[in-house]
Design a protein around this motif. Structure first.
Motif, PDB file in Angstrom:
ATOM      1  N   CYS A  31       0.836  -1.211   0.000  1.00 49.55           N
ATOM      2  CA  CYS A  31       0.000   0.000   0.000  1.00 49.55           C
ATOM      3  C   CYS A  31       0.864   1.252   0.000  1.00 49.55           C
ATOM      4  O   CYS A  31       0.567   2.225  -0.707  1.00 49.55           O
ATOM      5  CB  CYS A  31      -0.934   0.005   1.202  1.00 49.55           C
ATOM      6  N   PHE A  32       1.947   1.247   0.766  1.00 49.16           N
ATOM      7  CA  PHE A  32       2.867   2.373   0.778  1.00 49.16           C
ATOM      8  C   PHE A  32       3.478   2.603  -0.604  1.00 49.16           C
ATOM      9  O   PHE A  32       3.562   3.742  -1.081  1.00 49.16           O
ATOM     10  CB  PHE A  32       3.966   2.139   1.816  1.00 49.16           C
ATOM     11  N   ALA A  33       3.890   1.538  -1.269  1.00 51.54           N
ATOM     12  CA  ALA A  33       4.487   1.658  -2.598  1.00 51.54           C
ATOM     13  C   ALA A  33       3.474   2.177  -3.614  1.00 51.54           C
ATOM     14  O   ALA A  33       3.814   3.005  -4.467  1.00 51.54           O
ATOM     15  CB  ALA A  33       5.050   0.307  -3.054  1.00 51.54           C
ATOM     16  N   MET A  34       2.234   1.705  -3.532  1.00 52.41           N
ATOM     17  CA  MET A  34       1.214   2.180  -4.471  1.00 52.41           C
ATOM     18  C   MET A  34       0.897   3.651  -4.248  1.00 52.41           C
ATOM     19  O   MET A  34       0.738   4.410  -5.209  1.00 52.41           O
ATOM     20  CB  MET A  34      -0.067   1.342  -4.351  1.00 52.41           C
ATOM     21  N   LEU A  35       0.811   4.084  -2.993  1.00 52.56           N
ATOM     22  CA  LEU A  35       0.568   5.504  -2.715  1.00 52.56           C
ATOM     23  C   LEU A  35       1.727   6.373  -3.194  1.00 52.56           C
ATOM     24  O   LEU A  35       1.515   7.450  -3.758  1.00 52.56           O
ATOM     25  CB  LEU A  35       0.332   5.712  -1.226  1.00 52.56           C
ATOM     26  N   ALA A  36       2.950   5.909  -2.996  1.00 51.98           N
ATOM     27  CA  ALA A  36       4.113   6.654  -3.471  1.00 51.98           C
ATOM     28  C   ALA A  36       4.130   6.724  -4.996  1.00 51.98           C
ATOM     29  O   ALA A  36       4.461   7.767  -5.575  1.00 51.98           O
ATOM     30  CB  ALA A  36       5.397   6.011  -2.956  1.00 51.98           C
ATOM     31  N   PHE A  37       3.758   5.646  -5.652  1.00 45.92           N
ATOM     32  CA  PHE A  37       3.709   5.619  -7.111  1.00 45.92           C
ATOM     33  C   PHE A  37       2.653   6.585  -7.642  1.00 45.92           C
ATOM     34  O   PHE A  37       2.912   7.350  -8.573  1.00 45.92           O
ATOM     35  CB  PHE A  37       3.419   4.186  -7.582  1.00 45.92           C
ATOM     36  N   LEU A  38       1.475   6.576  -7.031  1.00 46.40           N
ATOM     37  CA  LEU A  38       0.424   7.494  -7.460  1.00 46.40           C
ATOM     38  C   LEU A  38       0.797   8.946  -7.183  1.00 46.40           C
ATOM     39  O   LEU A  38       0.506   9.834  -7.992  1.00 46.40           O
ATOM     40  CB  LEU A  38      -0.890   7.133  -6.785  1.00 46.40           C
ATOM     41  N   ALA A  39       1.467   9.206  -6.071  1.00 46.47           N
ATOM     42  CA  ALA A  39       1.914  10.561  -5.770  1.00 46.47           C
ATOM     43  C   ALA A  39       2.966  11.028  -6.776  1.00 46.47           C
ATOM     44  O   ALA A  39       2.950  12.185  -7.208  1.00 46.47           O
ATOM     45  CB  ALA A  39       2.474  10.627  -4.355  1.00 46.47           C
ATOM     46  N   ALA A  40       3.866  10.135  -7.171  1.00 43.97           N
ATOM     47  CA  ALA A  40       4.883  10.488  -8.163  1.00 43.97           C
ATOM     48  C   ALA A  40       4.246  10.805  -9.511  1.00 43.97           C
ATOM     49  O   ALA A  40       4.662  11.746 -10.191  1.00 43.97           O
ATOM     50  CB  ALA A  40       5.893   9.352  -8.305  1.00 43.97           C
ATOM     51  N   ILE A  41       3.241  10.029  -9.901  1.00 42.97           N
ATOM     52  CA  ILE A  41       2.538  10.311 -11.159  1.00 42.97           C
ATOM     53  C   ILE A  41       1.822  11.647 -11.073  1.00 42.97           C
ATOM     54  O   ILE A  41       1.865  12.452 -12.012  1.00 42.97           O
ATOM     55  CB  ILE A  41       1.548   9.174 -11.482  1.00 42.97           C
ATOM     56  N   TRP A  42       1.175  11.931  -9.945  1.00 41.43           N
ATOM     57  CA  TRP A  42       0.452  13.189  -9.769  1.00 41.43           C
ATOM     58  C   TRP A  42       1.403  14.388  -9.838  1.00 41.43           C
ATOM     59  O   TRP A  42       1.123  15.383 -10.499  1.00 41.43           O
ATOM     60  CB  TRP A  42      -0.304  13.161  -8.453  1.00 41.43           C
ATOM     61  N   VAL A  43       2.547  14.290  -9.167  1.00 39.62           N
ATOM     62  CA  VAL A  43       3.528  15.376  -9.191  1.00 39.62           C
ATOM     63  C   VAL A  43       4.081  15.564 -10.597  1.00 39.62           C
ATOM     64  O   VAL A  43       4.236  16.687 -11.073  1.00 39.62           O
ATOM     65  CB  VAL A  43       4.663  15.106  -8.175  1.00 39.62           C
ATOM     66  N   HIS A  44       4.344  14.475 -11.296  1.00 36.77           N
ATOM     67  CA  HIS A  44       4.858  14.561 -12.660  1.00 36.77           C
ATOM     68  C   HIS A  44       3.844  15.234 -13.581  1.00 36.77           C
ATOM     69  O   HIS A  44       4.209  16.102 -14.378  1.00 36.77           O
ATOM     70  CB  HIS A  44       5.211  13.167 -13.183  1.00 36.77           C
TER      71      HIS A  44
END
Length: 64
Positions: A39-52
């Motif tokens: 869950c932590f990895a998925m949230l970090a991945f989604l946050a990285a996509i959002w920031v990008h």
């Protein structure tokens, strides 16, 4: 991006395999730990996509 996609595919496979192998009561804490990190990895991945996406659309103002 291809390596990230392959990594998340392997993470999904490992999560399902772990859920099937560790579903007995003795190793339930390990399954919860694995799911928490997932869950932590998925949230970090989604946050990285959002920031990008936020950064890439910021400079797209029309010419005047």
């Amino acid at each position: 991006m291809l390596f990230i996609t392959i990594g998340f595919l392997l993470a999904h496979i490992a999560l399902v395999a772990g859920a099937l192998a560790l579903r007995d009561g003795e190793h339930l804490w390990l399954l919860v730990l694995m799911f928490g990190w997932y869950c932590f990895a998925m949230l970090a991945f989604l946050a990285a996509i959002w920031v990008h996406c936020k950064k890439s659309t910021q400079g797209m103002e029309p010419f005047r």
